[in-house]
Design an enzyme around this catalytic site. Structure first.
Site, mmCIF file in Angstrom:
data_model
loop_
_atom_site.group_PDB
_atom_site.id
_atom_site.type_symbol
_atom_site.label_atom_id
_atom_site.label_comp_id
_atom_site.label_asym_id
_atom_site.label_seq_id
_atom_site.Cartn_x
_atom_site.Cartn_y
_atom_site.Cartn_z
ATOM 1 N N ASN A 4 0.788 -1.267 -0.271
ATOM 2 C CA ASN A 4 0.041 -0.095 0.013
ATOM 3 C C ASN A 4 1.042 1.314 0.259
ATOM 4 O O ASN A 4 2.088 0.677 0.565
ATOM 5 C CB ASN A 4 -1.377 -0.473 1.098
ATOM 6 C CG ASN A 4 -1.902 -1.052 1.073
ATOM 7 O OD1 ASN A 4 -1.667 -1.469 0.554
ATOM 8 N ND2 ASN A 4 -2.095 -1.785 1.962
ATOM 9 N N VAL A 5 0.416 2.392 -0.393
ATOM 10 C CA VAL A 5 1.556 4.015 -0.621
ATOM 11 C C VAL A 5 0.395 4.453 0.259
ATOM 12 O O VAL A 5 1.498 5.704 0.217
ATOM 13 C CB VAL A 5 1.432 3.896 -2.325
ATOM 14 C CG1 VAL A 5 1.774 3.638 -3.277
ATOM 15 C CG2 VAL A 5 -0.594 4.789 -2.756
ATOM 16 N N HIS A 57 5.710 -0.572 -2.544
ATOM 17 C CA HIS A 57 5.398 0.391 -3.767
ATOM 18 C C HIS A 57 5.545 2.350 -4.020
ATOM 19 O O HIS A 57 4.658 2.703 -4.120
ATOM 20 C CB HIS A 57 3.600 -0.638 -4.477
ATOM 21 C CG HIS A 57 3.650 -1.484 -5.269
ATOM 22 N ND1 HIS A 57 2.826 -2.163 -4.768
ATOM 23 C CD2 HIS A 57 4.714 -2.188 -4.819
ATOM 24 C CE1 HIS A 57 2.795 -3.331 -4.998
ATOM 25 N NE2 HIS A 57 4.196 -3.265 -5.651
ATOM 26 N N SER A 94 -4.396 -9.542 -3.248
ATOM 27 C CA SER A 94 -4.598 -11.034 -4.501
ATOM 28 C C SER A 94 -4.063 -12.169 -4.193
ATOM 29 O O SER A 94 -3.769 -12.693 -5.246
ATOM 30 C CB SER A 94 -5.323 -10.524 -5.414
ATOM 31 O OG SER A 94 -4.234 -9.433 -5.741
#
Length: 266
Positions: free
Chosen positions: A115-116, A131, A211
């Site tokens: 997550n950013v 990321h 996922s």
């Protein structure tokens, strides 16, 4: 309370608790699902309003920025506005509590995120971002970090506005871009090395809200498994992953507080 869960899920939580209490080196990977529980849209969610006619290739690739930097910058400024008021949920808080508890126990809990956002940091966790960070910027040409890139620069007194005007680097005149790993770009070397090391050396690998489809991050569970680790998945919609030993099919915000309470209890 565990009693609020289904008997099958209670059994899985008890298995996970027993496993985690007996191991020292834990690697945790979080994905979009944990942030979605705080109200942050996932990248796969349908874009809305002004952005509904744009796709990934228009908004989150190096070519997109070269082609139309104003469009890409405007979208990220919009994303920052969407995220600005979001807070950690019980899953973030539980992971932070676990890391804090581990300092005085014999465990090492390494937290990696795809997550950013900065919700893990807000909850006081130590985390490695694979990321990038939505609140950081850098030059698209010379790669220098752009000043005033802390999240709190976007709020409070002297706040950096969500202005959509393009900014340029004082060193080379290149356009300033979000310090995000776009599609088609390599992951940051140091962060990826830290993640690889943690996955290789862990005894238990926990995948939360992801996922397991976005590589290379999705390969971390495979790396852990190859080196003898057990794999736990926490996801209300479990993935068809044959590597998983224990599946906790529930929201992270429900399962993690219960699980961490069990792990850290005497």
């Amino acid at each position: 309370m565990l009693a609020e869960l289904s008997p099958a899920l209670i059994a899985e939580v008890e298995l996970a608790t027993k496993l985690l209490k007996s191991k020292q080196r834990i690697c945790v990977l979080t994905g979009a699902g944990i942030s979605a529980e705080s109200g942050i849209p996932t990248f796969r969610d349908k874009q809305t309003g002004l952005w509904e006619n744009y796709g990934v290739e228009d908004l989150a690739t190096p070519d997109a920025f070269i082609r139309d930097p104003k469009l890409v910058w405007s979208w990220y400024q919009w994303r920052r506005q969407v995220v600005a008021d979001k807070k950690p949920n019980p899953a973030h808080d539980a992971l932070a509590q676990w890391q804090y508890h581990a300092q005085s126990s014999n465990q090492q809990v390494t937290l990696i995120t795809q997550n950013v956002d900065d919700l893990h940091e807000q909850a006081s966790s130590t985390v490695t971002h694979l990321h990038g960070n939505l609140w950081c910027n850098r030059c698209s040409q010379c790669e220098r970090p752009y000043p005033n890139q802390a999240r709190n620069s976007y709020s409070g007194e002297n706040a950096l506005s969500f202005d959509e005007t393009l900014m340029t680097c004082e060193h080379c005149d290149g356009y300033i871009r979000p310090d995000i790993v776009w599609f088609g770009e390599a992951l940051p070397v140091d962060e990826w090395q830290a993640a690889e090391n943690a996955a290789t050396n862990c005894e238990v690998f926990i995948s939360i809200g992801t996922s397991s489809l976005v590589y290379p991050a999705a390969g971390l569970s495979q790396l852990a498994k190859q080196n003898g680790a057990k794999v736990i998945e926490i996801n209300p919609d479990p993935t068809p992953n044959t590597l998983v030993d224990i599946t906790l099919a529930e929201k992270a915000g429900i399962i993690l507080p219960l699980l961490i309470q069990e792990i850290t209890s005497l």
